[in-house]
Structure formats: structure tokens, C-alpha cells
Design an enzyme around this catalytic site. Structure first.
Site, PDB file in Angstrom:
ATOM      1  N   ASP A   1     -10.912  -4.832 -10.643  1.00 59.81           N
ATOM      2  CA  ASP A   1     -12.097  -3.979 -10.671  1.00 59.81           C
ATOM      3  C   ASP A   1     -11.851  -2.848 -11.671  1.00 59.81           C
ATOM      4  OD1 ASP A   1     -14.669  -2.930  -9.535  1.00 59.81           O
ATOM      5  OD2 ASP A   1     -13.369  -1.255  -9.005  1.00 59.81           O
TER       6      ASP A   1
ATOM      7  N   GLU B   1     -14.877  -8.597 -14.136  1.00 59.64           N
ATOM      8  CA  GLU B   1     -16.326  -8.517 -14.127  1.00 59.64           C
ATOM      9  C   GLU B   1     -16.864  -8.817 -15.517  1.00 59.64           C
ATOM     10  OE1 GLU B   1     -17.893  -5.007 -11.545  1.00 59.64           O
ATOM     11  OE2 GLU B   1     -15.988  -4.454 -12.464  1.00 59.64           O
TER      12      GLU B   1
ATOM     13  N   ASP C   1     -12.279   0.397  -4.161  1.00 58.00           N
ATOM     14  CA  ASP C   1     -11.992  -0.373  -5.375  1.00 58.00           C
ATOM     15  C   ASP C   1     -11.220  -1.653  -5.056  1.00 58.00           C
ATOM     16  OD1 ASP C   1     -13.284   1.593  -6.766  1.00 58.00           O
ATOM     17  OD2 ASP C   1     -11.453   2.598  -7.466  1.00 58.00           O
TER      18      ASP C   1
ATOM     19  N   CYS D   1     -16.440 -10.247   5.399  1.00 56.39           N
ATOM     20  CA  CYS D   1     -17.502 -11.042   6.017  1.00 56.39           C
ATOM     21  C   CYS D   1     -18.688 -11.297   5.094  1.00 56.39           C
ATOM     22  CB  CYS D   1     -17.997 -10.374   7.310  1.00 56.39           C
ATOM     23  SG  CYS D   1     -19.061  -8.929   7.005  1.00 56.39           S
TER      24      CYS D   1
ATOM     25  N   CYS E   1     -19.011  -6.727   1.567  1.00 55.37           N
ATOM     26  CA  CYS E   1     -17.768  -6.756   2.346  1.00 55.37           C
ATOM     27  C   CYS E   1     -16.946  -7.980   1.946  1.00 55.37           C
ATOM     28  CB  CYS E   1     -18.085  -6.798   3.840  1.00 55.37           C
ATOM     29  SG  CYS E   1     -16.623  -7.017   4.862  1.00 55.37           S
TER      30      CYS E   1
ATOM     31  N   CYS F   1     -18.792  -5.911  10.301  1.00 58.09           N
ATOM     32  CA  CYS F   1     -17.574  -6.414  10.954  1.00 58.09           C
ATOM     33  C   CYS F   1     -16.507  -5.338  11.145  1.00 58.09           C
ATOM     34  CB  CYS F   1     -16.986  -7.603  10.183  1.00 58.09           C
ATOM     35  SG  CYS F   1     -16.100  -7.146   8.681  1.00 58.09           S
TER      36      CYS F   1
ATOM     37  N   CYS G   1     -17.138  -1.657   6.448  1.00 56.24           N
ATOM     38  CA  CYS G   1     -18.230  -2.595   6.693  1.00 56.24           C
ATOM     39  C   CYS G   1     -18.992  -2.206   7.966  1.00 56.24           C
ATOM     40  CB  CYS G   1     -17.680  -4.011   6.824  1.00 56.24           C
ATOM     41  SG  CYS G   1     -18.976  -5.224   7.089  1.00 56.24           S
TER      42      CYS G   1
HETATM   43 ZN   LIG Z   1     -17.681  -7.111   6.949  1.00 58.50          ZN
END
Ligand SMILES: [Zn+2]
Length: 370
Positions: free
Chosen positions: A184, A266, A349, A323, A320, A342, A339
Site C-alpha cells: 500500500d 495498486e 495501511d 471478512c 475489511c 466482524c 471492522c
Molecule cells: Zn470484517
């Protein structure tokens, strides 16, 4: 894969005078050729030779340098025409001009390298000059000895004499990756990997900020020496950023190679549109050389046979990595990811880098199916 090696020359005073004279004469010749091209409307290299070659010989240029001067001018017109076509600049209103110290290409007949001895032999207006010393690292010497190809540019910049050579290394076959190292890119952290390694941008950003203040003051002065200083500062800053990018890209590629993984980055082609930040940060981002870092990773990876994949950057920071839940509120602060679905928590980062790694794996599977 091509890359450039830049070495500094250390000419004796007499040699330096000859180099300066050579560069000046070549660029005076280039200006003459440029005017001839402009007046006769002949811009192509070979056609231009018919019109200009004789005059250059009269100026005291021998055959090879004369041809290089003509080609340099022809190439400059090609570049400008392409820029005009792409609406990057206005059409020319007068012939292209060359500074008296503009870079000049030398081929193997005009410039030979004695890499072991760290010297070059170079054509000058004062005849062939042997034993001009240059300095370089062991690594650069190896690259020069094994892979240097084609012309080298003689450059006089900030009081230094430089030679810029192109090396062409045959590509190594890409190893089938066992997973991907996600990277990242950002401002607070220049790069963060999904392993949790962060390369802080603190130092670099501080240097940039300080330089920007200094440049503002220098610009206000408008004197010749202030302008010269301004230019030197800008070069110094970009050299510093380049060094930082070299170190980071090397570390990333080495880690991927060591663990048998590829590198997932990216796709940054839209980064300026994508990022919305408060103004001072936006300036930093714009001047920040993301693309350079991406290029360095790509060529170091190519040399090492490490796979590189570019992934869609959308929602890598809000999604996330545990999940898949996407929510703005997953990102309560610049540094934190938590998150809301979850409960997974991680440095923001690092979470983004994990998303990038996953997309790398998925993207590779799709593009290398069958
Ligand atoms: Zn999550």
C-alpha cells in the site's frame, strides 16, 4: 529491460576546458541545424543531413559528432511535434533552441569506456582525450561492463560533469509466484506491506516541507543566484526522494523474492482523482513520486524474475481484509482500521496492503488461468 547508469567525471583542468568547449560547440551547431531545419522545413534526420552536414564540418565537427548533433535536433522536433499533437504544448513559433550546456550524445566511436580503470576516452574539439577519470559504485561498474549499450550522454549540471549510460539487461523469466506481497502506498507511510512492514514518510515529508518554505523565499528574491540555488535545491530534493524510493523498492522486491511471492501494487493511473485530502497534504501527494516508486519496483522485480501485478485500488482502505465488509466507518481514524461487522482490527495501511495482496492473488489466477 533498460535502465540508466549515471557516473560523475573528474576531469583535469585541461580536460575540463576541452569538455566545456566541446559541449558549447555541439550546442552552437545544434542551434544552427535547428535554424536550417526551421527555414527549409526539413525535419527528418537523413534529409536534414543533406542540408546541414557541410556547415557542421566547416564549424570543426568531425563526422560522428556532426551526425549526432543532427539527430539530436531531429529528435527534438519529433518530441515537440508529438507534444503539440497531444495538446501538451503550443505549436512552435520559432526554431527550437539548445542551451550551450545541453546534453550531448556520444556513441562508441566517440566515447570508449575503460571500466576497470574507471576512465573514459572521449572525442573533444581538442582531439581525442584519454584517461578522463570517473567515479562509480561496484554495482554500477558491473552493469557498465556487462550491459552498457548504445550512446551515452555528456551532461554538465550544477558544476558537475556527468555521463549517463544506458544498460540493457536481458529479462529473467518470471517465477510462478506462491502468493503475493501486497504493498500500500501513502503519505504518512510511503509504503506498507501486508507483512506489517511500514516505510515511514516522516523524514522525507519533513525535508520536502522545509524545502518548500526555502523555495518560496528564494522565489520571492528573483535574483540570478537565487534562481540557481532554487534549481539546485529542487534537484537535491528529487535526488533524495529517488534514493528513498530505491531503498524501499529494493527492500520490497528482496522480501518478495526471498519468500517466493510476487508483488501486488495498486494501479495508480487514477490516483490524483481518487485521493481527496486537505490541501497541504494534496500538495505533498502531487509532488510525491509514487510513479517512480512503482517503476523502481517493476524493474527491480523484472531483474529478479519476481512477478508484479497491478490491482484495482477501489476501497482497499475501507474494506475489511478479514471478512470483506466495506464501510467508511471501518476507518475511524487515519491510522486505525476496525471492522464494524466482524470486529477485525489492524493498522489501516496494513489492512489495505492485505486487501491488495488478496486482489493480487485473485488477479493472477484470472490472468494465468489455463
Ligand atoms: Zn470484517
Amino acid at each position: 529491460m533498460k535502465f540508466v547508469v549515471q557516473v560523475r567525471l573528474f576531469p583535469e583542468p585541461a580536460q575540463e576546458a576541452a569538455l566545456a568547449d566541446t559541449l558549447r560547440l555541439c550546442n552552437e551547431a545544434a542551434n544552427l541545424v535547428s535554424r536550417i531545419a526551421w527555414e527549409t522545413k526539413v525535419f527528418r534526420n537523413y534529409d536534414l543531413r543533406l542540408h546541414a552536414y557541410g556547415e557542421l564540418k566547416n564549424m570543426g565537427l568531425s563526422a560522428q559528432p556532426a551526425q549526432h548533433v543532427i539527430k539530436k535536433v531531429a529528435d527534438a522536433y519529433v518530441t515537440v511535434k508529438a507534444q503539440v499533437k497531444a495538446k501538451l504544448r503550443k505549436p512552435l513559433a520559432k526554431p527550437i533552441g539548445f542551451r550551450t550546456d545541453a546534453a550531448q550524445p556520444f556513441d562508441d566511436r566517440c566515447l570508449s569506456w575503460q571500466v576497470e580503470e574507471r576512465t573514459v576516452s572521449i572525442w573533444t574539439t581538442g582531439g581525442r582525450m584519454k584517461g578522463v577519470r570517473f567515479g562509480c559504485s561496484e554495482k554500477q561498474a558491473t552493469a557498465l561492463a556487462a550491459y552498457r549499450k548504445g550512446e551515452s550522454d555528456l551532461v554538465h549540471r550544477d558544476g558537475m560533469w556527468l555521463l549517463i549510460a544506458t544498460c540493457d539487461v536481458p529479462d529473467t523469466d518470471v517465477t510462478e509466484p506462491d502468493g503475493f506481497l501486497g504493498v500500500d502506498l501513502g503519505i504518512a507511510n510511503i509504503a506498507t506491506t501486508d507483512d506489517g512492514k511500514r516505510y515511514s514518510g516522516k523524514h522525507l515529508n519533513a525535508v520536502r516541507h522545509r524545502d518548500r518554505e526555502l523555495r518560496r523565499r528564494l522565489r520571492a528574491k528573483q535574483t540570478k543566484s537565487a534562481k540557481r540555488l532554487l534549481k539546485a535545491r529542487r534537484r537535491k530534493e528529487s535526488r533524495f526522494a529517488r534514493d528513498v524510493n530505491h531503498v524501499i523498492s529494493k527492500s520490497i522486491v528482496t522480501e518478495a523474492e526471498r519468500t517466493g511471492r510476487g508483488v501486488a501494487l495498486e494501479d495508480l493511473s487514477g490516483i490524483r482523482d481518487r485521493v481527496r485530502l486537505r490541501k497541504p497534504q494534496r500538495v505533498t501527494l502531487h509532488s510525491w513520486s509514487f510513479h517512480q516508486l512503482g517503476r523502481f519496483v517493476a524493474y527491480k522485480a523484472a531483474r529478479a524474475g519476481v512477478a508484479v501485478i497491478y490491482v484495482d485500488p477501489a476501497y482497499t482502505s475501507q474494506g475489511c481484509s478479514a471478512c470483506g465488509h466495506i464501510d467508511k466507518r471501518n476507518r475511524p481514524s487515519q491510522e486505525t482500521f476496525a471492522c464494524t461487522s466482524c470486529g477485525f482490527a489492524e493498522h489501516a495501511d496494513v489492512n489495505a496492503a492485505r486487501n491488495i495482496a488478496k486482489r493480487g492473488v485473485a488477479g493472477w489466477a484470472v490472468s494465468h488461468a489455463a
